[in-house]
Design a protein around this motif. Structure first.
Motif, mmCIF file in Angstrom:
data_model
loop_
_atom_site.group_PDB
_atom_site.id
_atom_site.type_symbol
_atom_site.label_atom_id
_atom_site.label_comp_id
_atom_site.label_asym_id
_atom_site.label_seq_id
_atom_site.Cartn_x
_atom_site.Cartn_y
_atom_site.Cartn_z
ATOM 1 N N ALA A 51 0.725 -1.304 0.014
ATOM 2 C CA ALA A 51 0.180 0.256 -0.096
ATOM 3 C C ALA A 51 0.728 1.168 -0.006
ATOM 4 N N MET A 52 1.970 1.299 0.823
ATOM 5 C CA MET A 52 2.843 2.315 0.747
ATOM 6 C C MET A 52 3.826 2.756 -0.568
ATOM 7 N N ALA A 53 3.996 1.413 -1.101
ATOM 8 C CA ALA A 53 4.721 1.509 -2.413
ATOM 9 C C ALA A 53 3.646 2.622 -3.377
ATOM 10 N N GLY A 54 2.471 2.221 -3.238
ATOM 11 C CA GLY A 54 1.392 2.782 -4.268
ATOM 12 C C GLY A 54 1.336 4.201 -3.827
ATOM 13 N N LEU A 55 1.173 4.460 -2.437
ATOM 14 C CA LEU A 55 0.990 5.866 -2.134
ATOM 15 C C LEU A 55 2.420 6.791 -2.364
ATOM 16 N N ALA A 56 3.644 6.227 -2.389
ATOM 17 C CA ALA A 56 4.719 6.719 -2.784
ATOM 18 C C ALA A 56 4.646 7.233 -4.265
ATOM 19 N N LEU A 57 4.333 6.251 -4.831
ATOM 20 C CA LEU A 57 4.170 6.713 -6.339
ATOM 21 C C LEU A 57 3.301 7.786 -6.547
ATOM 22 N N GLY A 95 0.251 3.803 -9.006
ATOM 23 C CA GLY A 95 0.148 3.773 -7.597
ATOM 24 C C GLY A 95 -0.921 4.093 -6.807
ATOM 25 N N ALA A 96 -1.849 5.002 -7.396
ATOM 26 C CA ALA A 96 -2.997 5.014 -6.818
ATOM 27 C C ALA A 96 -3.927 3.726 -7.026
ATOM 28 N N VAL A 97 -3.692 3.079 -8.160
ATOM 29 C CA VAL A 97 -4.536 1.854 -8.337
ATOM 30 C C VAL A 97 -4.040 1.031 -7.459
ATOM 31 N N LEU A 98 -2.790 0.817 -7.304
ATOM 32 C CA LEU A 98 -2.119 -0.299 -6.373
ATOM 33 C C LEU A 98 -2.506 0.121 -4.994
ATOM 34 N N ALA A 99 -2.371 1.156 -4.457
ATOM 35 C CA ALA A 99 -2.795 1.404 -3.192
ATOM 36 C C ALA A 99 -4.581 1.212 -2.945
ATOM 37 N N LEU A 100 -4.880 1.628 -3.657
ATOM 38 C CA LEU A 100 -6.650 1.592 -3.504
ATOM 39 C C LEU A 100 -6.874 0.104 -3.699
ATOM 40 N N ALA A 101 -6.437 -0.692 -4.440
ATOM 41 C CA ALA A 101 -6.663 -1.961 -4.593
ATOM 42 C C ALA A 101 -6.487 -3.034 -3.402
ATOM 43 N N VAL A 102 -5.045 -2.783 -2.917
ATOM 44 C CA VAL A 102 -4.821 -3.307 -1.618
ATOM 45 C C VAL A 102 -5.584 -2.943 -0.641
ATOM 46 N N LEU A 103 -5.749 -1.734 -0.139
ATOM 47 C CA LEU A 103 -6.510 -1.177 0.874
ATOM 48 C C LEU A 103 -8.063 -1.486 0.860
ATOM 49 N N GLY A 104 -8.447 -1.405 -0.380
ATOM 50 C CA GLY A 104 -9.871 -1.431 -0.732
ATOM 51 C C GLY A 104 -10.320 -3.048 -0.688
ATOM 52 N N ARG A 105 -9.442 -3.777 -1.167
ATOM 53 C CA ARG A 105 -9.829 -5.312 -1.276
ATOM 54 C C ARG A 105 -9.849 -5.812 0.205
ATOM 55 N N THR A 106 -8.778 -5.496 0.796
ATOM 56 C CA THR A 106 -8.631 -5.786 2.345
ATOM 57 C C THR A 106 -9.965 -5.407 3.281
ATOM 58 N N ALA A 107 -10.186 -4.176 3.081
ATOM 59 C CA ALA A 107 -11.433 -3.552 3.918
ATOM 60 C C ALA A 107 -12.639 -4.559 3.303
ATOM 61 N N TRP A 108 -12.940 -4.581 2.319
ATOM 62 C CA TRP A 108 -14.016 -5.370 1.747
ATOM 63 C C TRP A 108 -14.246 -6.686 2.188
ATOM 64 N N CYS A 109 -13.136 -7.413 2.078
ATOM 65 C CA CYS A 109 -13.222 -8.704 2.622
ATOM 66 C C CYS A 109 -13.139 -8.914 4.187
ATOM 67 N N ALA A 110 -12.530 -7.915 4.818
ATOM 68 C CA ALA A 110 -12.461 -8.035 6.167
ATOM 69 C C ALA A 110 -14.086 -7.664 6.742
ATOM 70 N N GLY A 111 -14.648 -6.444 6.106
ATOM 71 C CA GLY A 111 -15.946 -6.206 6.500
ATOM 72 C C GLY A 111 -16.949 -7.292 6.331
ATOM 73 N N GLY A 112 -16.846 -8.207 5.166
ATOM 74 C CA GLY A 112 -17.511 -9.040 4.889
ATOM 75 C C GLY A 112 -17.594 -10.171 5.745
ATOM 76 N N ALA A 113 -16.278 -10.494 6.289
ATOM 77 C CA ALA A 113 -15.847 -11.582 7.007
ATOM 78 C C ALA A 113 -16.677 -11.368 8.499
ATOM 79 N N VAL A 114 -16.373 -10.230 8.849
ATOM 80 C CA VAL A 114 -16.807 -9.631 10.181
ATOM 81 C C VAL A 114 -18.471 -9.832 10.325
ATOM 82 N N LEU A 115 -19.061 -9.569 9.290
ATOM 83 C CA LEU A 115 -20.565 -9.304 9.309
ATOM 84 C C LEU A 115 -20.940 -10.975 9.188
ATOM 85 N N ARG A 116 -20.433 -11.785 8.506
ATOM 86 C CA ARG A 116 -20.681 -13.258 8.274
ATOM 87 C C ARG A 116 -20.686 -13.837 9.507
ATOM 88 N N ILE A 117 -19.455 -13.527 10.066
ATOM 89 C CA ILE A 117 -19.338 -14.317 11.566
ATOM 90 C C ILE A 117 -20.180 -13.919 12.609
#
Length: 325
Positions: A51-57, A95-117
């Motif tokens: 994520a930081m690599a994307g932000l640095a770009l 860089g923006a695509v990389l950072a958003l993809a990493v953070l967005g995908r993680t947040a989406w999957c984490a939110g779905g997992a928490v709600l499902r559990i």
């Protein structure tokens, strides 16, 4: 560009090298809690580095001014200089695509997992309240079932569940070992550890680090709970108890004392206890801390150096920009 390349290379190195080093490591079996920390540190560090690599770009670094207006002007000039050229714009967009993809995908999957559990735990608690009976002496919920099984349902309204088959099969010491195992899961929040490992594995299934970490963390979590039970009831008693409930399964939202890893865990408990020394544990913990600190040091070094310099010290805007990408 150099900082982004270093961060991305570090993330790639963690994702490919760490699974080879940690998978099935004997030292992790001797100190399962340290093994869990090592897997978590590697996963978090790889995620943060990408994520930081994307932000640095995407966002260049500017020299810091004590004057807010000059600082804002410096930021605008830095962004303008970077995105004025096709190469800079392409790097920033990537860089923006990389950072958003990493953070967005993680947040989406984490939110779905928490709600499902949460939903699965709520539904299972409703079932337990209907068909189970509370044993106030042992502090467990007893289910009428012939198969010996024990599991816990973590969360705020946690439950420890045991079947009548297990109560008939286990003697007093073995029952204490099983209950200590399940309470260790609850007290040390192993459900949160497993949820995080599963989240990363679901979010990035093609990454070797995350794909390997999920089963390895699940195995080490059970070993850690075994060690807590063995400290209370003895290793051989705990091994016998695990054998008795090995065939029992937990619901999706629960953690069971038995399961697919029971055989290797019983063998581990039967073998002589060889805990990892304090020096090696300290070295392992330090290594995990360094792995977490590396991305912050890589990106913080240039930023700290820039903060020591005044942008436009003579009050005249200049184009002195250090681009961190």
């Amino acid at each position: 560009m150099i900082v982004a390349a270093v961060l991305f290379a570090y993330a790639a190195l963690l994702c490919t090298l760490v699974p080879r080093l940690l998978r099935g490591a004997r030292w992790a079996e001797r100190a399962p809690r340290l093994g869990i920390v090592a897997w978590q540190a590697a996963g978090v560090s790889a995620l943060v580095s990408a994520a930081m690599a994307g932000l640095a770009l995407t966002v260049p670094t500017v020299r810091v001014s004590a004057d807010l207006a000059q600082l804002l002007q410096a930021c605008v000039m830095a962004l303008t200089a970077q995105y004025a050229s096709p190469g800079g714009a392409a790097a920033g967009a990537a860089g923006a695509v990389l950072a958003l993809a990493v953070l967005g995908r993680t947040a989406w999957c984490a939110g779905g997992a928490v709600l499902r559990i949460r939903r699965e735990r709520y539904e299972h608690r409703e079932v337990l309240d209907l068909v189970g009976r509370v044993d106030p002496v042992r502090g467990v919920v007893v289910l009428d079932h012939e198969e010996p099984a024990a599991y816990c349902l973590p969360g705020r309204q946690r439950r420890t569940v045991i079947t009548t088959g297990a109560l008939r099969t286990l003697d007093g010491d073995q029952l204490d070992a099983v209950l200590a195992h399940e309470r260790a899961h609850q007290d040390e929040r192993h459900d949160a550890v497993l949820t995080w490992a599963r989240t990363l594995a679901r979010a990035f299934p093609s990454v070797p680090l995350f794909r390997t970490a999920e089963p390895e963390v699940a195995r080490l979590v059970e070993m850690r709970a075994d060690d807590v039970a063995a400290a209370r009831s003895g290793r051989l008693t705990t091994a016998a108890a695990l054998l008795a409930v090995a065939g029992g399964r937990a619901p999706v939202a629960g953690l069971a004392a038995g399961g697919s890893t029971a055989a290797c865990r019983v063998r581990r408990l039967i073998e002589p206890d060889r805990p990892l020394g304090r020096a090696r544990i300290a070295a392992g913990a330090l290594t995990a801390a360094v792995a977490l600190a590396v991305p912050l040091l890589v990106i913080g070094g240039p930023a700290a150096a820039a903060s020591q310099l005044n942008y436009c010290p003579d009050g005249t805007p200049t184009a002195q920009v250090s681009t961190m990408r």
